[in-house]
Write a protein that holds these residues in place. Sequence first.
Motif, PDB file in Angstrom:
ATOM      1  N   CYS A   9      10.672  -5.880   9.524  1.00 25.13           N
ATOM      2  CA  CYS A   9      10.616  -4.678   8.709  1.00 25.13           C
ATOM      3  C   CYS A   9      11.802  -4.656   7.771  1.00 25.13           C
ATOM      4  CB  CYS A   9      10.631  -3.427   9.592  1.00 25.13           C
ATOM      5  SG  CYS A   9      10.503  -1.898   8.637  1.00 25.13           S
ATOM      6  N   ILE A  10      11.518  -4.594   6.465  1.00 31.99           N
ATOM      7  CA  ILE A  10      12.571  -4.465   5.469  1.00 31.99           C
ATOM      8  C   ILE A  10      12.221  -3.253   4.640  1.00 31.99           C
ATOM      9  CG2 ILE A  10      13.856  -5.589   3.646  1.00 31.99           C
ATOM     10  CD1 ILE A  10      13.007  -8.250   4.704  1.00 31.99           C
ATOM     11  N   ALA A  11      12.587  -2.083   5.130  1.00 37.77           N
ATOM     12  CA  ALA A  11      12.149  -0.824   4.524  1.00 37.77           C
ATOM     13  C   ALA A  11      12.631  -0.690   3.104  1.00 37.77           C
ATOM     14  CB  ALA A  11      12.653   0.350   5.362  1.00 37.77           C
ATOM     15  N   GLU A  47       7.176   7.780  -1.231  1.00 35.29           N
ATOM     16  CA  GLU A  47       8.453   7.076  -1.383  1.00 35.29           C
ATOM     17  C   GLU A  47       8.729   6.139  -0.208  1.00 35.29           C
ATOM     18  OE1 GLU A  47      11.403  10.042  -2.096  1.00 35.29           O
ATOM     19  OE2 GLU A  47      10.625  10.566  -4.068  1.00 35.29           O
ATOM     20  N   CYS A  48       7.767   5.302   0.087  1.00 38.20           N
ATOM     21  CA  CYS A  48       7.874   4.296   1.161  1.00 38.20           C
ATOM     22  C   CYS A  48       7.969   4.922   2.547  1.00 38.20           C
ATOM     23  CB  CYS A  48       9.071   3.369   0.943  1.00 38.20           C
ATOM     24  SG  CYS A  48       8.996   2.429  -0.589  1.00 38.20           S
ATOM     25  N   ASN A  49       7.552   6.159   2.669  1.00 36.25           N
ATOM     26  CA  ASN A  49       7.606   6.848   3.965  1.00 36.25           C
ATOM     27  C   ASN A  49       6.224   7.389   4.333  1.00 36.25           C
ATOM     28  OD1 ASN A  49       8.965   7.791   6.278  1.00 36.25           O
ATOM     29  ND2 ASN A  49       9.246   9.807   5.373  1.00 36.25           N
ATOM     30  N   THR A  50       5.199   6.633   4.013  1.00 36.62           N
ATOM     31  CA  THR A  50       3.834   7.082   4.246  1.00 36.62           C
ATOM     32  C   THR A  50       3.524   7.207   5.732  1.00 36.62           C
ATOM     33  OG1 THR A  50       1.512   6.568   3.842  1.00 36.62           O
ATOM     34  CG2 THR A  50       2.975   4.711   4.209  1.00 36.62           C
ATOM     35  N   ARG A  51       2.574   8.075   6.030  1.00 29.60           N
ATOM     36  CA  ARG A  51       2.087   8.190   7.405  1.00 29.60           C
ATOM     37  C   ARG A  51       1.008   7.153   7.704  1.00 29.60           C
ATOM     38  NH1 ARG A  51       0.422  14.353   7.803  1.00 29.60           N
ATOM     39  NH2 ARG A  51      -0.055  13.934   5.599  1.00 29.60           N
ATOM     40  N   THR A  52       0.556   6.458   6.677  1.00 26.12           N
ATOM     41  CA  THR A  52      -0.399   5.381   6.896  1.00 26.12           C
ATOM     42  C   THR A  52       0.281   4.236   7.634  1.00 26.12           C
ATOM     43  OG1 THR A  52      -1.604   5.935   4.865  1.00 26.12           O
ATOM     44  CG2 THR A  52      -1.962   3.739   5.787  1.00 26.12           C
ATOM     45  N   LYS A  53      -0.380   3.697   8.643  1.00 29.09           N
ATOM     46  CA  LYS A  53       0.155   2.585   9.416  1.00 29.09           C
ATOM     47  C   LYS A  53      -0.660   1.332   9.137  1.00 29.09           C
ATOM     48  CE  LYS A  53       3.010   5.463  11.262  1.00 29.09           C
ATOM     49  NZ  LYS A  53       4.410   5.508  10.751  1.00 29.09           N
ATOM     50  N   GLU A  66      -3.640   8.923   8.307  1.00 22.92           N
ATOM     51  CA  GLU A  66      -3.580  10.247   8.921  1.00 22.92           C
ATOM     52  C   GLU A  66      -3.236  11.274   7.841  1.00 22.92           C
ATOM     53  OE1 GLU A  66      -4.152  10.846  12.128  1.00 22.92           O
ATOM     54  OE2 GLU A  66      -4.269   8.786  12.871  1.00 22.92           O
ATOM     55  N   GLY A  67      -4.224  11.739   7.107  1.00 21.27           N
ATOM     56  CA  GLY A  67      -3.964  12.663   6.018  1.00 21.27           C
ATOM     57  C   GLY A  67      -3.001  12.090   5.001  1.00 21.27           C
ATOM     58  N   SER A  68      -3.097  10.791   4.745  1.00 23.43           N
ATOM     59  CA  SER A  68      -2.109  10.102   3.921  1.00 23.43           C
ATOM     60  C   SER A  68      -2.789   9.180   2.910  1.00 23.43           C
ATOM     61  CB  SER A  68      -1.171   9.286   4.816  1.00 23.43           C
ATOM     62  OG  SER A  68      -1.905   8.404   5.651  1.00 23.43           O
ATOM     63  N   ALA A  69      -1.988   8.699   1.963  1.00 24.34           N
ATOM     64  CA  ALA A  69      -2.496   7.803   0.926  1.00 24.34           C
ATOM     65  C   ALA A  69      -1.505   6.673   0.712  1.00 24.34           C
ATOM     66  CB  ALA A  69      -2.720   8.560  -0.375  1.00 24.34           C
ATOM     67  N   ALA A  70      -1.951   5.457   0.921  1.00 27.90           N
ATOM     68  CA  ALA A  70      -1.138   4.266   0.679  1.00 27.90           C
ATOM     69  C   ALA A  70      -2.090   3.092   0.496  1.00 27.90           C
ATOM     70  CB  ALA A  70      -0.179   4.004   1.833  1.00 27.90           C
ATOM     71  N   CYS A  96       8.046   1.448  -3.682  1.00 26.81           N
ATOM     72  CA  CYS A  96       6.611   1.600  -3.377  1.00 26.81           C
ATOM     73  C   CYS A  96       5.861   2.315  -4.494  1.00 26.81           C
ATOM     74  CB  CYS A  96       6.412   2.342  -2.061  1.00 26.81           C
ATOM     75  SG  CYS A  96       7.050   1.472  -0.620  1.00 26.81           S
ATOM     76  N   LYS A  97       6.265   2.079  -5.734  1.00 29.42           N
ATOM     77  CA  LYS A  97       5.638   2.751  -6.861  1.00 29.42           C
ATOM     78  C   LYS A  97       4.463   1.950  -7.403  1.00 29.42           C
ATOM     79  CE  LYS A  97       9.626   5.382  -8.550  1.00 29.42           C
ATOM     80  NZ  LYS A  97      10.529   5.641  -9.696  1.00 29.42           N
ATOM     81  N   ARG A  98       3.691   2.604  -8.259  1.00 35.35           N
ATOM     82  CA  ARG A  98       2.589   1.959  -8.954  1.00 35.35           C
ATOM     83  C   ARG A  98       3.142   0.857  -9.857  1.00 35.35           C
ATOM     84  NH1 ARG A  98      -2.181   4.329 -10.258  1.00 35.35           N
ATOM     85  NH2 ARG A  98      -1.301   6.408  -9.927  1.00 35.35           N
ATOM     86  N   PRO A  99       2.471  -0.288  -9.956  1.00 35.25           N
ATOM     87  CA  PRO A  99       2.913  -1.305 -10.912  1.00 35.25           C
ATOM     88  C   PRO A  99       2.985  -0.716 -12.314  1.00 35.25           C
ATOM     89  CG  PRO A  99       1.305  -2.232  -9.416  1.00 35.25           C
ATOM     90  CD  PRO A  99       1.342  -0.751  -9.139  1.00 35.25           C
TER      91      PRO A  99
END
Length: 275
Positions: A9-11, A47-53, A66-70, A96-99
Amino acid sequence: MVYVRRICCIACMGLVCIAGIALAYPGAGGDGLRVDMSTWLQRDWAECNTRTKFQYANNAVRFVSEGSAALLWQIPTRSGQPMALDPEHHPWIAECKRPPRQLEKIVRKRGFDTLIDVSENPYLTWRWKVDYSTIGRQRMDRGGRLNKQDDDFNAKLGIAILEKGTNKIREIAYVWSNTLPESLMFKSETTIIPFVWKLSWRRIVVESGRARMKQWVGERRNLYEDYKRGYPGEEPGKILRVYLMTDTDNTNSRASTWYADIQFHREAPGVPSRR
């Protein structure tokens, strides 16, 4: 770049951290140009802290939303390895931004000839499996666009394509909906900068309903024909980006989906197994 085959993991780089789990699925085989399922960049709306796993195992990627978008994305090449982008030179990756709008220029400098061309490899195959989904009814407005509050899908495979001979980015996205009819093509738009930058996609419903959930479903599409249907009068060129997405933020719902074995083919492949 972080390779998802590694347990790491390299956050600060805003990339995917994936731990392997046990999974069995049927391989499609064939001689297509395969997308490397182990190497992705991450885009999310938190901002790289999504609830998507995300998870990775046996050449397949799983989303748990989980109610998230990534989403996960890469620039595929004919070599089978995605084009490498240095986060130090492109800070939007670490965030984690859009290109950016100039992604096409960046790719041209890095090796435009290495990209996959739709005219040379017009067929696309892949497999996906929806474990569960609580996404409800999805409704279209009078203009034939999906209502924003319903804009979530069990599964989405997006292909960004440059119109041949131009720098215009087009997109065909294949989706699995719970309620929209199969074969439906509809438009979706997002305004990034008012009067300056608006993105427009064509989405095609290739699976609908819950009958095939909890089983691997193989898909085959003629990407060239789908592009011509979505953008009449144009010719597709190079594939600029591939992305995967299972999102549930607009409907505040839950979903889990696996993706595997994405390939581009020169000749029409055999019909993949539905199971």
